[in-house]
Design a protein around this motif. Structure first.
Motif, PDB file in Angstrom:
ATOM      1  N   UNK A 194       9.735   2.909 -10.591  1.00  0.00           N
ATOM      2  CA  UNK A 194       8.598   3.811 -10.714  1.00  0.00           C
ATOM      3  C   UNK A 194       7.334   2.987 -10.938  1.00  0.00           C
ATOM      4  N   UNK A 195       6.193   3.640 -10.702  1.00  0.00           N
ATOM      5  CA  UNK A 195       4.919   2.913 -10.742  1.00  0.00           C
ATOM      6  C   UNK A 195       4.011   3.474 -11.823  1.00  0.00           C
ATOM      7  N   UNK A 196       4.415   3.359 -13.063  1.00  0.00           N
ATOM      8  CA  UNK A 196       3.544   3.721 -14.174  1.00  0.00           C
ATOM      9  C   UNK A 196       3.878   2.852 -15.374  1.00  0.00           C
ATOM     10  N   UNK A 197       3.020   2.906 -16.384  1.00  0.00           N
ATOM     11  CA  UNK A 197       3.225   2.131 -17.613  1.00  0.00           C
ATOM     12  C   UNK A 197       3.648   3.031 -18.770  1.00  0.00           C
TER      13      UNK A 197
ATOM     14  N   UNK B 165       1.526  10.343   0.128  1.00  0.00           N
ATOM     15  CA  UNK B 165       1.795   8.896   0.165  1.00  0.00           C
ATOM     16  C   UNK B 165       2.185   8.373  -1.214  1.00  0.00           C
ATOM     17  N   UNK B 166       3.156   7.486  -1.240  1.00  0.00           N
ATOM     18  CA  UNK B 166       3.666   6.945  -2.505  1.00  0.00           C
ATOM     19  C   UNK B 166       4.040   5.476  -2.322  1.00  0.00           C
TER      20      UNK B 166
ATOM     21  N   UNK C  28      14.070   2.924   5.591  1.00  0.00           N
ATOM     22  CA  UNK C  28      14.083   2.059   4.427  1.00  0.00           C
ATOM     23  C   UNK C  28      12.679   1.926   3.859  1.00  0.00           C
ATOM     24  N   UNK C  29      12.586   1.972   2.548  1.00  0.00           N
ATOM     25  CA  UNK C  29      11.282   1.958   1.889  1.00  0.00           C
ATOM     26  C   UNK C  29      11.225   0.714   1.011  1.00  0.00           C
TER      27      UNK C  29
ATOM     28  N   UNK D 202       0.835  -1.193   0.000  1.00  0.00           N
ATOM     29  CA  UNK D 202       0.000   0.000   0.000  1.00  0.00           C
ATOM     30  C   UNK D 202       0.876   1.251   0.000  1.00  0.00           C
ATOM     31  N   UNK D 203       0.244   2.373  -0.330  1.00  0.00           N
ATOM     32  CA  UNK D 203       0.960   3.643  -0.321  1.00  0.00           C
ATOM     33  C   UNK D 203       1.274   4.059   1.117  1.00  0.00           C
TER      34      UNK D 203
END
Length: 611
Positions: A544-547, A285-286, A300-301, A275-276
Motif C-alpha cells: 500500500x502507498x500510505x504512511x 489510477x493507482x 501484471x502490475x 507513475x499512477x
C-alpha cells in the motif's frame, strides 16, 4: 711460508644478519601489501560484478520493440475467429443498426455499436427493457471503424475514421450494474483506423490505418511502442496475433503476410514503474504492485512505488524508535554512569545486536501483535505520561535534600528510574483499560475502524517497535564510541570553568558528536532498509502507498524473498525483481557512503583537537 685464514669480525657478522633481516622484512612488507591490495581490489571487483550482473538482467526490460519486414506466406495459417454473438429478439432495435456486437466474459452484457459511433449496452436477462446505457464512442462527424476487446474482456479499444483511438472500461456503478466508461485517448494516427488486433494474454494491440501504417500499443501507455510503414497492399484485411504474440498476421484477399515481433516486456516502462496507472477493473489510477492473478489475462502490475514507500515507512518508524533511545542511552552511560556499571551496561546493550532477527520477528508476530492490539490505548497513554514523568523529575530533583542528591553507590539512580518507568507503565495500563471501557465501548480498535482509520494487527507500529529494538544496539554502539573518544581535556576544562554536567553535554559533547551521531543514524538506516525477517513476519505484506501507522506494508526485501523463488525465469516479473535488488543496493550503498563520509569528518575534527 704458511698462509693463515684471518677470522671474520663479529661486527661484520651482525651487519650481514641485519641486512638479511631487512631484506626479508621488505619482502614480507611487499607480500602483505600485495595481499591486502588484491583483497581490497577483489571486493571492489565483486561489487562491480554483482552490479553489472543485476544490470544485465534488468536492461532487457527497456529494450525497444523491434519488428521485421513482412513476409508472404505460401500456405495460409488458420486464424482463430471471434465466435458470433446471437442477439436476443428484444435486442433488435428498429432505429439502431449494429455493426459491431461484443459480449463480456459472463455473456450477460452485450455492447451494440453502429457505424456512426452510437453504442448501446444491453443486459441479456432484461433485454426487453432496452439499453442500460446509451453513449457515443466517436465524435459526431466521424464513423466508428474498429472495436475490439483486449485480453480479459474488461477493456475496449475503439478506432474511428479520423485516426483516433480510445480506451473504454466496463466498471460497475454503485448499484453493481456495469457501465462503459471512457478512460483515455491514445496517440492519434495519421489516417482512418482500418483494423485492430488484440494480443493474446496481454493488454497490447496492433493498429493498421488506411495509409498503410502499422502501430503497436500497450494499454497502459498512450504513445505507441513502435510505428512504421506496414509495407503491405492497401486492400482491406484483418490483423491477428498468433500464440505467443511474437508473430502478427495480416490476411486479406491477396493472401497472408506476417511480421516477426520482439516485444517481450511491453508492460514495463518508467511510467508504469513510477507513475499512477489506470488498470482494467480499477475505478481510478493507482500505484499497484500485483504480480499474480487467478486469470492469466489479467495485467501484471509492477509499480515500485508501494515497495519503495513500504521500505521507507518501515525504516522511518524503526529509526523513530531506535535513534532517541540509542542517543539518550549513549549520553547517559557515557556521561553519568560510573565506570564499572558503564562498561557492563554498554556491553549488555551491544550484545542485543547479536540477537537473531528471526526470533525478534517471531516474538513480534506471535506475542507483541495481539498484545499491542489489546493494549494500544495503554501504549498511547504511556507515551503521554512519559514526558510528564521527565518534567516532574526535573522539577523535583533540585528540591530534594543534598544528601539524597549525592547518595553514594553505583547506579542507584538507574534502579530508581527503572522503578519509576515500571510504575508509569502500570498506570498507563490502568488508564488505557479504564478509558477503553468508558469512552470507546470496550474496543479502541473498533472505534478507530468506525472513524475510517483502518487498523491491522500486523502494522507499521509493530514493525517500528520490533525493528527499532534490532537497530538500536548498532546506533548506540557507534554513538557511545564517538562520545567516549572526545578528549577528556575539553570536559575537564569546561568543568573547571564551572559548567554543570548538562552544560558540558550541551556545549561540548553534543556539538562534537553530531557527525558521529549522524553516521550512526545512517548506519542504522542502512540496517533498517536491508532488514528482511522482521518485516516478513511482523507485517501483512500488503503493498500500500500510505504512511498510516496502523496499516501494514511490503518492503523491497520482502518482495524479493517471497516472489523471486516463484517468478518464471526471463519473465517481466523476474526481471523487475532484479530491478528491485538494484534499488535496494542503491539505498544501502548511499546510506553507508554518507555514514563513512561523516565518520571521516569526525576523525578529522578529533585530530585537530588533539593537535
Amino acid at each position: 711460508m704458511t698462509r693463515q685464514n684471518s677470522p671474520i669480525p663479529a661486527q661484520d657478522n651482525r651487519l650481514t644478519t641485519n641486512k638479511q633481516r631487512a631484506s626479508r622484512r621488505r619482502w614480507l612488507d611487499r607480500l602483505w601489501y600485495l595481499l591486502i591490495t588484491s583483497a581490497g581490489s577483489s571486493v571492489i571487483v565483486a561489487l562491480l560484478a554483482i552490479f553489472f550482473y543485476l544490470g544485465s538482467e534488468v536492461l532487457p526490460l527497456f529494450k525497444p520493440v523491434s519488428i521485421s519486414t513482412p513476409q508472404a506466406l505460401a500456405e495460409p495459417l488458420p486464424v482463430a475467429t471471434t465466435p458470433r454473438v446471437v442477439l436476443p429478439d428484444h435486442a433488435l432495435l428498429p432505429e439502431f443498426e449494429p455493426v459491431f456486437v461484443l459480449s463480456e466474459p459472463q455473456q450477460r452484457y452485450l455492447l451494440l455499436a453502429a457505424r456512426h459511433g452510437e453504442a448501446c449496452l444491453l443486459d441479456r436477462t432484461r433485454a426487453e427493457q432496452g439499453c442500460l446505457q446509451r453513449l457515443s464512442l466517436t465524435d459526431r462527424t466521424v464513423d466508428l471503424t474498429a472495436l475490439v476487446w483486449l485480453a480479459g474482456q474488461r477493456s475496449l479499444i475503439s478506432g474511428d475514421s479520423s485516426g483516433q483511438l480510445k480506451q473504454w472500461f466496463l466498471l460497475p456503478d454503485q448499484q453493481g450494474q456495469l457501465r462503459l466508461s471512457w478512460v483515455k485517448p491514445f496517440s492519434r494516427r495519421a489516417a482512418a483506423i482500418q483494423t485492430i488486433a488484440a494480443e493474446q494474454g496481454r493488454s497490447g494491440f496492433a493498429v493498421l490505418d488506411s495509409a498503410g501504417n502499422l502501430s503497436l500499443f500497450y494499454a497502459n501507455l498512450t504513445k505507441p511502442l513502435w510505428q512504421g510503414p506496414a509495407a503491405v497492399d492497401t486492400q482491406p484485411g484483418e490483423l491477428h496475433f498468433l500464440p505467443g504474440n511474437q508473430r502478427l498476421l495480416f490476411s486479406n484477399a491477396s493472401g497472408q503476410q506476417q511480421w516477426l515481433i520482439d516485444n517481450r516486456h511491453p508492460e514495463i516502462s518508467w511510467r508504469t514503474l513510477w507513475q499512477q496507472v489506470w488498470y482494467e477493473g480499477w475505478q481510478q489510477p493507482e500505484y499497484v504492485w500485483q504480480t499474480g492473478s487467478a486469470s492469466a489475462a489479467v495485467q501484471g502490475k509492477y509499480s515500485l512505488v508501494p515497495l519503495t514507500l513500504g521500505t521507507l515507512k518501515a525504516a522511518f518508524y524503526a529509526m523513530l524508535v531506535a535513534v532517541p533511545l540509542a542517543v539518550l542511552a549513549a549520553l547517559y552511560t557515557c556521561c553519568f554512569l560510573p565506570e564499572p556499571l558503564r562498561s557492563r551496561l554498554s556491553q549488555l546493550i551491544e550484545l542485543l545486536a547479536l540477537f537473531p532477527t528471526v526470533i525478534i520477528g517471531f516474538l513480534a508476530a506471535i506475542w507483541l501483535a495481539p498484545a499491542l492490539e489489546q493494549h494500544l490505548l495503554a501504549l498511547l497513554c504511556f507515551f503521554g505520561l512519559l514526558p510528564l514523568l521527565v518534567f516532574g523529575l526535573s522539577w523535583l530533583w533540585p528540591r530534594l535534600p543534598l544528601s539524597l542528591q549525592k547518595l553514594p553507590g553505583s547506579g542507584w539512580e538507574l534502579l530508581l528510574l527503572l522503578a519509576l518507568l515500571a510504575a508509569v507503565g502500570l498506570l498507563a495500563l490502568y488508564l488505557g483499560h479504564t478509558l477503553q471501557l468508558s469512552l470507546f465501548d470496550g474496543s479502541f480498535r473498533f472505534w478507530l475502524n468506525s472513524q475510517g482509520i483502518d487498523y491491522q494487527q500486523r502494522n507499521a507500529l509493530l514493525v517500528g517497535l520490533a525493528m527499532g529494538l534490532a537497530v538500536m544496539p548498532l546506533v548506540y554502539s557507534v554513538c557511545f564510541d564517538v562520545m567516549s573518544q572526545i578528549p577528556r581535556s575539553l570536559t575537564l576544562g569546561a568543568s573547571a570553568l564551572g559548567a554543570t554536567p548538562w552544560q558540558i553535554i550541551q556545549r561540548v559533547i553534543l556539538p562534537l558528536s553530531v557527525p558521529g551521531i549522524l553516521a550512526a543514524v545512517m548506519l542504522g538506516l542502512s540496517r533498517a532498509i536491508g532488514e528482511t525477517m522482521i518485516i516478513l513476519m511482523a507485517t501483512g505484506n500488503t503493498p500500500i502507498t500510505n504512511f498510516n501507522l496502523f496499516e501494514g506494508l511490503r518492503s523491497l526485501t520482502a518482495a524479493l524473498t517471497i516472489e523471486l523463488p516463484e517468478a518464471a525465469v526471463d519473465s517481466s516479473h523476474y526481471r523487475v525483481l532484479f530491478l528491485v535488488a538494484i534499488l535496494l543496493f542503491v539505498f544501502t550503498f548511499t546510506a553507508n557512503t554518507l555514514a563513512d563520509l561523516l565518520r571521516q569528518r569526525l576523525r578529522r575534527n578529533f585530530q585537530r583537537l588533539d593537535g
